[in-house]
Design a protein around this motif. Sequence first.
Motif, PDB file in Angstrom:
ATOM      1  N   GLU A 146      33.307  38.297  51.399  1.00 44.76           N
ATOM      2  CA  GLU A 146      33.080  36.872  51.662  1.00 44.76           C
ATOM      3  C   GLU A 146      34.357  36.057  51.844  1.00 44.76           C
ATOM      4  OE1 GLU A 146      31.010  36.013  48.099  1.00 44.76           O
ATOM      5  OE2 GLU A 146      29.053  36.642  48.875  1.00 44.76           O
ATOM      6  N   CYS A 147      35.475  36.540  51.290  1.00 49.68           N
ATOM      7  CA  CYS A 147      36.706  35.743  51.349  1.00 49.68           C
ATOM      8  C   CYS A 147      37.275  35.780  52.772  1.00 49.68           C
ATOM      9  CB  CYS A 147      37.744  36.263  50.347  1.00 49.68           C
ATOM     10  SG  CYS A 147      38.427  37.877  50.773  1.00 49.68           S
ATOM     11  N   ASP A 148      38.285  34.952  52.994  1.00 52.60           N
ATOM     12  CA  ASP A 148      38.864  34.854  54.326  1.00 52.60           C
ATOM     13  C   ASP A 148      39.406  36.207  54.808  1.00 52.60           C
ATOM     14  OD1 ASP A 148      39.783  33.369  56.616  1.00 52.60           O
ATOM     15  OD2 ASP A 148      41.805  33.630  55.816  1.00 52.60           O
ATOM     16  N   GLN A 149      40.084  36.935  53.906  1.00 54.44           N
ATOM     17  CA  GLN A 149      40.657  38.232  54.304  1.00 54.44           C
ATOM     18  C   GLN A 149      39.550  39.230  54.639  1.00 54.44           C
ATOM     19  OE1 GLN A 149      43.588  38.656  55.131  1.00 54.44           O
ATOM     20  NE2 GLN A 149      45.107  37.780  53.734  1.00 54.44           N
ATOM     21  N   CYS A 150      38.498  39.274  53.839  1.00 61.54           N
ATOM     22  CA  CYS A 150      37.391  40.200  54.144  1.00 61.54           C
ATOM     23  C   CYS A 150      36.775  39.856  55.495  1.00 61.54           C
ATOM     24  CB  CYS A 150      36.328  40.142  53.055  1.00 61.54           C
ATOM     25  SG  CYS A 150      36.777  41.050  51.561  1.00 61.54           S
ATOM     26  N   LYS A 151      36.636  38.556  55.761  1.00 58.26           N
ATOM     27  CA  LYS A 151      36.041  38.146  57.046  1.00 58.26           C
ATOM     28  C   LYS A 151      36.923  38.552  58.226  1.00 58.26           C
ATOM     29  CE  LYS A 151      33.098  34.461  55.364  1.00 58.26           C
ATOM     30  NZ  LYS A 151      33.170  33.089  54.852  1.00 58.26           N
ATOM     31  N   ARG A 152      38.244  38.642  57.971  1.00 61.28           N
ATOM     32  CA  ARG A 152      39.162  39.080  59.033  1.00 61.28           C
ATOM     33  C   ARG A 152      39.212  40.609  59.140  1.00 61.28           C
ATOM     34  NH1 ARG A 152      43.854  35.284  59.833  1.00 61.28           N
ATOM     35  NH2 ARG A 152      43.268  33.351  58.842  1.00 61.28           N
ATOM     36  N   GLY A 153      38.530  41.271  58.224  1.00 65.26           N
ATOM     37  CA  GLY A 153      38.566  42.748  58.226  1.00 65.26           C
ATOM     38  C   GLY A 153      39.742  43.314  57.450  1.00 65.26           C
ATOM     39  N   ASN A 154      40.498  42.430  56.784  1.00 67.18           N
ATOM     40  CA  ASN A 154      41.645  42.886  55.972  1.00 67.18           C
ATOM     41  C   ASN A 154      41.173  43.179  54.546  1.00 67.18           C
ATOM     42  OD1 ASN A 154      43.317  42.445  58.185  1.00 67.18           O
ATOM     43  ND2 ASN A 154      43.732  40.330  57.579  1.00 67.18           N
ATOM     44  N   PHE A 155      40.305  44.172  54.451  1.00 68.12           N
ATOM     45  CA  PHE A 155      39.602  44.384  53.184  1.00 68.12           C
ATOM     46  C   PHE A 155      40.529  44.761  52.019  1.00 68.12           C
ATOM     47  CE2 PHE A 155      36.353  45.374  56.471  1.00 68.12           C
ATOM     48  CZ  PHE A 155      35.461  44.367  56.146  1.00 68.12           C
ATOM     49  N   SER A 156      41.624  45.475  52.302  1.00 63.91           N
ATOM     50  CA  SER A 156      42.461  45.928  51.187  1.00 63.91           C
ATOM     51  C   SER A 156      43.275  44.791  50.584  1.00 63.91           C
ATOM     52  CB  SER A 156      43.392  47.060  51.632  1.00 63.91           C
ATOM     53  OG  SER A 156      44.460  46.559  52.386  1.00 63.91           O
ATOM     54  N   VAL A 157      43.215  43.623  51.197  1.00 65.42           N
ATOM     55  CA  VAL A 157      43.878  42.466  50.595  1.00 65.42           C
ATOM     56  C   VAL A 157      42.842  41.376  50.287  1.00 65.42           C
ATOM     57  CG1 VAL A 157      46.215  42.862  51.422  1.00 65.42           C
ATOM     58  CG2 VAL A 157      44.604  41.742  52.936  1.00 65.42           C
ATOM     59  N   CYS A 158      41.646  41.843  49.940  1.00 64.08           N
ATOM     60  CA  CYS A 158      40.579  40.924  49.505  1.00 64.08           C
ATOM     61  C   CYS A 158      41.139  40.012  48.415  1.00 64.08           C
ATOM     62  CB  CYS A 158      39.394  41.740  48.970  1.00 64.08           C
ATOM     63  SG  CYS A 158      38.155  40.736  48.118  1.00 64.08           S
TER      64      CYS A 158
ATOM     65  N   LEU B 283      48.749  39.378  37.525  1.00 65.00           N
ATOM     66  CA  LEU B 283      49.788  40.427  37.538  1.00 65.00           C
ATOM     67  C   LEU B 283      50.240  40.703  38.971  1.00 65.00           C
ATOM     68  CD1 LEU B 283      48.253  43.014  35.008  1.00 65.00           C
ATOM     69  CD2 LEU B 283      50.094  41.390  34.579  1.00 65.00           C
ATOM     70  N   ALA B 284      49.263  40.822  39.874  1.00 69.02           N
ATOM     71  CA  ALA B 284      49.590  41.112  41.275  1.00 69.02           C
ATOM     72  C   ALA B 284      50.323  39.940  41.920  1.00 69.02           C
ATOM     73  CB  ALA B 284      48.314  41.428  42.058  1.00 69.02           C
ATOM     74  N   ASP B 285      49.911  38.726  41.562  1.00 66.03           N
ATOM     75  CA  ASP B 285      50.607  37.544  42.101  1.00 66.03           C
ATOM     76  C   ASP B 285      52.083  37.585  41.726  1.00 66.03           C
ATOM     77  OD1 ASP B 285      48.473  36.386  43.403  1.00 66.03           O
ATOM     78  OD2 ASP B 285      47.874  35.135  41.711  1.00 66.03           O
ATOM     79  N   LYS B 286      52.351  37.988  40.476  1.00 62.85           N
ATOM     80  CA  LYS B 286      53.738  38.053  40.015  1.00 62.85           C
ATOM     81  C   LYS B 286      54.482  39.224  40.697  1.00 62.85           C
ATOM     82  CE  LYS B 286      54.669  35.114  36.477  1.00 62.85           C
ATOM     83  NZ  LYS B 286      54.062  33.974  37.197  1.00 62.85           N
ATOM     84  N   ALA B 287      53.829  40.386  40.780  1.00 58.21           N
ATOM     85  CA  ALA B 287      54.509  41.579  41.287  1.00 58.21           C
ATOM     86  C   ALA B 287      54.674  41.562  42.805  1.00 58.21           C
ATOM     87  CB  ALA B 287      53.740  42.833  40.864  1.00 58.21           C
ATOM     88  N   PHE B 288      53.642  41.138  43.513  1.00 60.77           N
ATOM     89  CA  PHE B 288      53.659  41.246  44.980  1.00 60.77           C
ATOM     90  C   PHE B 288      53.798  39.883  45.686  1.00 60.77           C
ATOM     91  CE2 PHE B 288      50.564  44.895  43.966  1.00 60.77           C
ATOM     92  CZ  PHE B 288      51.592  45.804  43.826  1.00 60.77           C
ATOM     93  N   GLY B 289      53.716  38.811  44.946  1.00 57.90           N
ATOM     94  CA  GLY B 289      53.743  37.486  45.572  1.00 57.90           C
ATOM     95  C   GLY B 289      52.343  36.937  45.772  1.00 57.90           C
ATOM     96  N   HIS B 290      51.432  37.812  46.167  1.00 56.47           N
ATOM     97  CA  HIS B 290      50.025  37.437  46.306  1.00 56.47           C
ATOM     98  C   HIS B 290      49.185  38.633  45.883  1.00 56.47           C
ATOM     99  CE1 HIS B 290      52.052  34.783  49.244  1.00 56.47           C
ATOM    100  NE2 HIS B 290      51.172  33.902  48.820  1.00 56.47           N
ATOM    101  N   THR B 291      47.987  38.352  45.441  1.00 55.05           N
ATOM    102  CA  THR B 291      47.134  39.453  44.996  1.00 55.05           C
ATOM    103  C   THR B 291      46.643  40.289  46.177  1.00 55.05           C
ATOM    104  OG1 THR B 291      45.244  40.038  43.619  1.00 55.05           O
ATOM    105  CG2 THR B 291      44.943  38.168  45.106  1.00 55.05           C
ATOM    106  N   THR B 292      46.314  41.524  45.870  1.00 49.61           N
ATOM    107  CA  THR B 292      45.632  42.393  46.835  1.00 49.61           C
ATOM    108  C   THR B 292      44.275  42.739  46.224  1.00 49.61           C
ATOM    109  OG1 THR B 292      46.686  44.315  45.831  1.00 49.61           O
ATOM    110  CG2 THR B 292      47.808  43.331  47.707  1.00 49.61           C
TER     111      THR B 292
END
Lengths: 181, 391
Positions: free
Chosen positions: B93-105, B114-123
């Motif tokens: 349902e999120c913007d990334q899923c709608k774009r087909g970028n499922f691994s960065v839902c 944790l991911a926000d801190k480690a990668f800048g944004h969550t995946t």
Amino acid sequence: MFHFSNIVRSEGDPKIIEGGPSLKQPEDQLARALGWFSIGLGAIELFAARRVTETLGMEGKETLVRAFGVREIFSGILSLSVDKNAGLWARVGGDGLDAAALLSGLTADNPKKGNVALALLMVGGIAMLDYRVAQDTKPQRPPPDARRKLYPGRSGFPKGISATRDRAKDAINHIPANVRS
Amino acid sequence: MKALVWHGKEDIRCDTVTDPEIQDPRDAIIKVTSCAICGSDLHLFHNFIPGMLPGDIMGHETMGEVVEVGSGMDGKLKKGDRIVVPFTIICGECDQCKRGNFSVCETTNRKRHLADKAFGHTTAGLFGYTHLTGGYPGGQAEYLRVPFADATHIKVPDGIPDEQLLFLSDIFPTGWQAAAQCDIVPTDTVAIWGCGPVGQMAIRSAILLGANQVIAIDRLPERLSMAEAGGATTINFETESVVDRLNELTDGRGPEKCIDCAGMEAHVMASQPDTVLDRAKQMVMLESDRPHVLREMIYVCRPGGIISVAGVYSGFSDKMPMGAFMNKGLTMRTGQTHVNRWTDDLLRRIEEGEIDPSFVITHTVPLEMGPEMYKVFRDKRDSCVKVVLKP
């Protein structure tokens, strides 16, 4: 049975009821212990080199002791890593260097030669332990000349490679360049 | 239930754990019929990926039968359905899923701070992986809770064996994405580093996508023979120079497309000093990855070419030849796999007999033997390429 790791589980996630056998063998635990021992000894040699040389009556060899300390720390780190076998062999080599250095201090005019002899005895004992654990933790990778199974019949293409290639080329030639990818 | 549980570096055990429960209306529980050990599980086995905790259940290649569903399934999944579980948990349902970028839902990582801190944004949240990606219990178990199950599933028909379908969960779409993001054209030479399970799938995918020549690089005879069976020309990097051979096979131009299926644990060889240095730095935590393959790809890739990274990298890589990368005008495409972007097409190809991914399986054993098989797979004993576990 209480399992410490259950404390950090998220609510509703499966928790351990009964633990299964560990993959770790006694020699793995021993390798770990030797790794930490190596780091501890290395730290003493590095930061208390004068104390070490005074105890052994080998004053003036502080730089050598510090260098040995650095070596001990590195082989300790290696013994704690997935390449622990290399670390243990590094320790065996280091034991040889330690013994050689100690032998140079085992002279009649050294008033602390008793301490040197004791240290040599300890190095000998630990060297035997290092050697034994290094043997026991040898990686179980097959040797380079081991016979391997080959899989020449496993193409994954039930219709054969040539037919698959032809079909793929045919398909790709029918896709306009601007819609590829 | 029985499950393979991570207890620390090189210590995975088959423990008895409590059964999973429905926690959210969008959850489903499946009875696992088949699961597999993935190459990236070995990074966790070696504790090279930060954020694992003792007690974590391993596994992200899983399929099974739905035995329980939450109340919010909206008819998308019901008891008795046979599903393959993609390793990326998606909300759909999120913007990334709608774009087909499922691994960065943007929704499913329950530890996104944790991911926000480690990668800048969550995946996306991932099954049986680090807590940086949610710390969700994995599928090397008898049962698995599938969060966001109304979106996180691939429904598969009866009549096709598990072995042909299981790899839709990860390695087949991962190999496919690696090849697809190369934008292959009929004149292309595609070079693939690493002939493990993902590399094997990438080879077949490059062939299916119409590459003119596929070249596979590894050192193990069993893997090279399987690569050759799939239509690749092979290079054994222990006995030949990869750069020289690739240039020879491409009339000195270099391959247009390069795919990294090796990742952060590139083989260490005295004849390649950078691999030794990387290993030393990795050991004292000065570097988290061993990027030898990336360096070699940048060096040998034809100017204007594409580098596609399917192998897993966890953190920091040193001595990247950015000068060559920039001046040669290369493009790098990476990412965890957007599994559901590809699976409709790949399932159709399996159903139509274009490809049978079960070719890669060399070992099938009961779940209880899983811990030992981690070692067998890691040490490449018994010519092991891919292990399937049966709970």
